[in-house]
Design a protein around this motif. Structure first.
Motif: not given
Ligand code: XIL
Length: 302
Positions: A43-44, A47, A80, A84, A87, A126-127, A169, A204, A206, A235, A268, A276
């Motif tokens: 998850e982190n 990074k 992952h 980016w 982070q 990423n993003e 991603n 992702q 979400h 995710e 996720w 998150w």
């Molecule tokens: C999020 C994590 O879930 C959190 O714990 C952290 O504080 C912030 O990042 N897109 C992504 C992920 O690519 O890395 C992110 O994860 C959520 C959104």
């Protein structure tokens, strides 16, 4: 089959989850993880800020713990993420220009080399695209090093780990009619045309009221796949509860299964309390680790 991972495997796919490494010692958490999932994403812990807290000083301890947990249980690992805007460690946030470009490429090279052969697919970048209309790149220190920073990252990752699948991603790239989706599509098309090494696109996914599950999601998946890349749902979480949420999870699974190159789905987080999202219940297990209607919908669709 009676678990998400085994059922997905019967369909030639994986079913994964994001894992917070510090929760591996939580017995309830680890029990569900080890029973249900055959792929993990840190998850982190993979990074940039986690792996390179000081420039050129790499700390792989937590990430390696997850990799060994996964490998000893026959789970795949998705990496992952190598490059980016978010982070980033403090030292990188304040860099620019050629120094930042070199530092980014060094990070990609060092990390992809460290995990060579252990990470099936990397979210290399990423993003990198902006939200809203226009389909522009996101402004960031990396973008300001030059528009070619994305392909430079992919080439460095390919050189370091030629066998890993290299993915782009992003979020808000699920609705086929959105400008951001079209902009990513054109970049992938351009990379394939010019021979930039890219193997996959991660959505992702979400889903919430601002970016709901779109009825054209299957079109998005199949359109990217038609470019000659795999697509992965990387995710997944879906705001809501009960039957409505379960039906949306079912639709996502059915859309992936309908596209031959949709190779797997990652949620996720495991329990709603692991999410998150500050509030809400977007995952497949409740806070006590009970299977939700969304879980049953996913399992029966697989
Ligand atoms: C999020 C994590 O879930 C959190 O714990 C952290 O504080 C912030 O990042 N897109 C992504 C992920 O690519 O890395 C992110 O994860 C959520 C959104």
């Amino acid at each position: 089959a009676t678990t998400l991972g085994a059922s997905a495997a019967e369909r030639g796919r994986y079913f994964g989850t994001a894992v917070a490494v510090n929760k591996l010692s939580d017995t309830a958490y680890a029990t569900i993880l080890n029973r249900e999932f055959n792929s993990v994403t840190a998850e982190n812990e993979m990074k940039i800020d986690a792996l390179e807290p000081s420039q050129n000083q790499f700390n792989y301890a937590n990430a390696d713990r997850l990799v060994s947990h996964a490998r000893s249980r026959n789970m795949q690992v998705r990496g992952h993420t190598l490059a980016w805007h978010s982070q980033q460690p403090g030292w990188m946030q304040n860099m620019s220009g050629t120094a930042l470009r070199s530092a980014m490429l060094n990070h990609v090279t060092q990390v992809a080399t460290h995990f060579r052969g252990q990470v099936v697919a990397w979210d290399v970048v990423n993003e990198a695209f902006a939200d809203g209309n226009g389909g522009a790149r996101r402004d960031s220190n990396l973008q300001r090093t030059g528009n070619d920073w994305i392909e430079a990252a992919f080439r460095a990752a390919d050189a370091a780990d030629p066998n890993a699948k290299l993915c782009y991603n992003d979020y808000n790239t699920d609705n086929w009619t959105w400008d951001k989706t079209q902009a990513v599509y054109r970049m992938v098309q351009d990379f394939k045309t010019r021979g930039v090494p890219i193997d996959c696109v991660g959505l992702q996914s979400h889903f919430n009221s601002g970016s709901p599950y779109p009825s054209n999601y299957r079109t998005t998946l199949s359109s990217f796949a038609a470019l000659g890349v795999d697509v992965q749902i990387t995710e997944l979480d879906i705001e809501g509860s009960g039957t409505t949420q379960a039906n949306t999870y079912r639709n996502v699974v059915n859309d992936c299964l309908a596209v031959a190159r949709c190779t797997g789905i990652t949620v996720w987080g495991i329990r709603d309390t692991d999410s998150w999202r500050a509030s809400g219940t977007p995952l497949l297990f409740d806070g006590s680790g009970n299977k939700k209607p969304a879980y049953d919908a996913v399992l029966s669709a697989l």
